[in-house]
Design a protein around this motif. Sequence first.
Motif, mmCIF file in Angstrom:
data_model
loop_
_atom_site.group_PDB
_atom_site.id
_atom_site.type_symbol
_atom_site.label_atom_id
_atom_site.label_comp_id
_atom_site.label_asym_id
_atom_site.label_seq_id
_atom_site.Cartn_x
_atom_site.Cartn_y
_atom_site.Cartn_z
ATOM 1 N N THR A 285 1.217 -1.033 0.127
ATOM 2 C CA THR A 285 0.010 -0.120 0.145
ATOM 3 C C THR A 285 0.914 0.750 0.160
ATOM 4 O O THR A 285 1.963 1.266 0.508
ATOM 5 C CB THR A 285 -0.182 0.027 1.337
ATOM 6 O OG1 THR A 285 -2.089 -1.369 1.098
ATOM 7 C CG2 THR A 285 -1.738 1.343 0.907
ATOM 8 N N ARG B 189 -1.904 -0.692 -3.929
ATOM 9 C CA ARG B 189 -2.713 -0.397 -3.509
ATOM 10 C C ARG B 189 -2.666 1.704 -3.317
ATOM 11 O O ARG B 189 -1.134 1.422 -2.150
ATOM 12 C CB ARG B 189 -3.329 -1.176 -2.656
ATOM 13 C CG ARG B 189 -4.767 -0.873 -1.298
ATOM 14 C CD ARG B 189 -5.787 -1.338 -1.463
ATOM 15 N NE ARG B 189 -4.828 -0.985 0.344
ATOM 16 C CZ ARG B 189 -5.300 -1.058 1.162
ATOM 17 N NH1 ARG B 189 -6.836 -0.270 1.670
ATOM 18 N NH2 ARG B 189 -4.523 -0.920 2.470
ATOM 19 N N HIS B 190 -3.180 2.328 -3.584
ATOM 20 C CA HIS B 190 -3.110 3.564 -3.599
ATOM 21 C C HIS B 190 -3.829 4.183 -2.359
ATOM 22 O O HIS B 190 -5.231 3.916 -2.569
ATOM 23 C CB HIS B 190 -3.258 4.410 -4.520
ATOM 24 C CG HIS B 190 -3.362 5.731 -4.474
ATOM 25 N ND1 HIS B 190 -1.949 6.947 -4.017
ATOM 26 C CD2 HIS B 190 -4.408 6.830 -4.284
ATOM 27 C CE1 HIS B 190 -2.505 8.377 -3.783
ATOM 28 N NE2 HIS B 190 -4.244 8.165 -3.871
#
Length: 203
Positions: free
Chosen positions: A3, A28-29
């Motif tokens: 992330t 993942r942003h």
Amino acid sequence: MITIYGMSDSGNSYKPRLLMAKLGRPFRHVETSSRDGSTRTPAYLAKNANGKVPLLELDDGRFLAESNAILLHMAEGTRLLPADAYQRALVFQWLFFEQYSHEPFVAVRRTMFLYPERAAQATPERMQALLDGGNKALGVMQVQLEKTPFLAGDAMSVADIALYAYTHDATIGGYDLDAFPAVKAWLARVAADEGHVPLTWLP
């Protein structure tokens, strides 16, 4: 999955996103911004006491802050970080240059134009000092890029990603990139490199 907490319009947050895209690695942003207060929540400060982005969260729950530290960690063992000790040191040299001699001028002047809340800080004296400092940094890059295609030599590295982030849109801050033709040619080379994505890209 890895992330990355970051601001979608921040050059510093763009750096790790661009690296991950060039490496073809999924992540993942999580949009996290100093403008809306989300970097100052207790939950975020528990992850990064400095209250800044970007922040990397690894699969095992460990965290790593500071954009250039994230670049170095994620590029380990890839084409974007040399194995040779001297070549690696050249990369480090440009990463330190980016944070001390480039970002404080080029990035800060950009924010004066992008964010209305910064208008009170944009005195004529400060804006001129930022312009002068940024032009000096761009001049240093120009000297190197007249000799080598990339900042640390013949091959692209995370040094180029770090300095691309705020150089590619330096015109927002009023910098004249036409005065630095080798820098402009380098920007085109970085953009042509495999896996390149723009600042606005999110996974």
